[in-house]
Design a protein around this motif. Structure first.
Motif, PDB file in Angstrom:
ATOM      1  N   GLN A  29       0.838  -1.194   0.000  1.00 48.99           N
ATOM      2  CA  GLN A  29       0.000   0.000   0.000  1.00 48.99           C
ATOM      3  C   GLN A  29       0.873   1.243   0.000  1.00 48.99           C
ATOM      4  OE1 GLN A  29      -2.524  -0.654   3.502  1.00 48.99           O
ATOM      5  NE2 GLN A  29      -4.274  -0.327   2.143  1.00 48.99           N
ATOM      6  N   GLU A  30       1.816   1.272   0.939  1.00 50.67           N
ATOM      7  CA  GLU A  30       2.714   2.416   1.054  1.00 50.67           C
ATOM      8  C   GLU A  30       3.830   2.074   2.033  1.00 50.67           C
ATOM      9  OE1 GLU A  30       1.051   5.855   3.438  1.00 50.67           O
ATOM     10  OE2 GLU A  30      -0.754   4.596   3.296  1.00 50.67           O
ATOM     11  N   VAL A  31       4.835   2.933   2.045  1.00 50.45           N
ATOM     12  CA  VAL A  31       5.928   2.818   2.997  1.00 50.45           C
ATOM     13  C   VAL A  31       5.919   4.119   3.801  1.00 50.45           C
ATOM     14  CG1 VAL A  31       8.424   2.600   3.309  1.00 50.45           C
ATOM     15  CG2 VAL A  31       7.290   1.374   1.441  1.00 50.45           C
ATOM     16  N   ILE A  32       5.900   3.987   5.131  1.00 48.05           N
ATOM     17  CA  ILE A  32       5.870   5.166   5.985  1.00 48.05           C
ATOM     18  C   ILE A  32       7.090   5.166   6.899  1.00 48.05           C
ATOM     19  CG2 ILE A  32       3.353   5.388   5.914  1.00 48.05           C
ATOM     20  CD1 ILE A  32       3.238   4.071   8.697  1.00 48.05           C
ATOM     21  N   GLU A  33       7.501   6.352   7.330  1.00 49.10           N
ATOM     22  CA  GLU A  33       8.616   6.401   8.279  1.00 49.10           C
ATOM     23  C   GLU A  33       8.147   5.811   9.597  1.00 49.10           C
ATOM     24  OE1 GLU A  33       8.471  10.909  10.061  1.00 49.10           O
ATOM     25  OE2 GLU A  33       9.478  10.620   8.142  1.00 49.10           O
ATOM     26  N   TYR A  34       9.118   5.334  10.360  1.00 50.54           N
ATOM     27  CA  TYR A  34       8.782   4.701  11.625  1.00 50.54           C
ATOM     28  C   TYR A  34       8.075   5.699  12.532  1.00 50.54           C
ATOM     29  CZ  TYR A  34       8.986   2.376  16.083  1.00 50.54           C
ATOM     30  OH  TYR A  34       8.624   1.810  17.274  1.00 50.54           O
ATOM     31  N   ARG A  35       7.065   5.215  13.216  1.00 50.78           N
ATOM     32  CA  ARG A  35       6.352   5.999  14.220  1.00 50.78           C
ATOM     33  C   ARG A  35       6.125   5.111  15.418  1.00 50.78           C
ATOM     34  NH1 ARG A  35       0.877   7.003  11.048  1.00 50.78           N
ATOM     35  NH2 ARG A  35       2.375   7.767   9.574  1.00 50.78           N
ATOM     36  N   GLU A  36       5.835   5.730  16.536  1.00 54.18           N
ATOM     37  CA  GLU A  36       5.608   4.964  17.757  1.00 54.18           C
ATOM     38  C   GLU A  36       4.491   3.940  17.554  1.00 54.18           C
ATOM     39  OE1 GLU A  36       7.297   4.802  20.707  1.00 54.18           O
ATOM     40  OE2 GLU A  36       8.715   6.044  19.607  1.00 54.18           O
ATOM     41  N   VAL A  37       4.691   2.800  18.152  1.00 54.44           N
ATOM     42  CA  VAL A  37       3.741   1.695  18.070  1.00 54.44           C
ATOM     43  C   VAL A  37       3.226   1.435  19.476  1.00 54.44           C
ATOM     44  CG1 VAL A  37       3.501  -0.754  17.499  1.00 54.44           C
ATOM     45  CG2 VAL A  37       4.940   0.714  16.072  1.00 54.44           C
ATOM     46  N   THR A  38       1.918   1.305  19.621  1.00 52.54           N
ATOM     47  CA  THR A  38       1.299   1.039  20.916  1.00 52.54           C
ATOM     48  C   THR A  38       1.285  -0.461  21.164  1.00 52.54           C
ATOM     49  OG1 THR A  38      -0.108   2.989  20.664  1.00 52.54           O
ATOM     50  CG2 THR A  38      -0.791   1.353  22.300  1.00 52.54           C
TER      51      THR A  38
END
Length: 173
Positions: A29-38
């Motif tokens: 779908q897409e590639v996103i930069e890392y973000r916090e994961v709950t």
């Protein structure tokens, strides 16, 4: 019919613990930069948790942990590859943690070698084949086989419960 098109496979190549992997571009779908994961309680170690992507709660899996191939600290190159698969006859978005994404490659299908039978720490059921690109071996993964595995199904069921609780909490605010 164009036979040349049938002889090519487009993949997204990415790195896990300094090893190159790839998966078919059609599921990305897409590639996103890392973000916090709950974190989600009572899920396996390889399920990092869930993240919010434009209002959709996405489970995030660390394939390094799942394949038991080592862990690395989050860096500026770390990203989440959002893939879309059919699981239990339902279209599902899943995040896959990658140390970095390399490029989209077009490989000759005839040049893809079958997975090795021994000597690998990765369960061969998940490997489509091995490709040699610019003198670098790339392990081609079949994501649908990885995510249809029973252990991951249980993790998603846990994540789905957490996702539903998150949505209910959001609606009540």
């Amino acid at each position: 019919m164009n036979d040349a098109k049938l002889e090519k496979l487009q993949i997204l190549s990415f790195v896990l613990d300094d090893e190159f992997f790839g998966t078919e571009i059609g599921i990305i779908q897409e590639v996103i930069e890392y973000r916090e994961v709950t974190k989600v309680p009572r899920t396996p170690e390889f399920m990092l948790g869930v993240t919010n992507l434009r209002g959709q709660v996405i489970p995030v899996i660390d394939l390094r942990r799942y394949f038991n191939i080592g862990c690395q600290a989050i860096s500026v190159d770390t990203c989440i590859i959002i893939i879309e698969l059919m699981l239990d006859n339902e279209r599902t978005s899943i995040g896959v943690l990658a140390d970095r994404v390399c490029e989209v490659l077009e490989l000759d299908v005839g040049a893809i070698k079958p997975p090795p039978n021994i000597g690998t720490s990765i369960d061969n059921r998940f490997i489509y084949g091995i490709a040699d690109h610019d003198e670098q071996l790339i392990v081609l993964l079949t994501m649908s086989k990885i995510f249809s595995h029973e252990e991951l199904q249980q993790a998603f069921e846990s994540g789905s419960v957490a996702s539903q609780q998150h949505e209910v909490a959001s609606e009540s605010q």
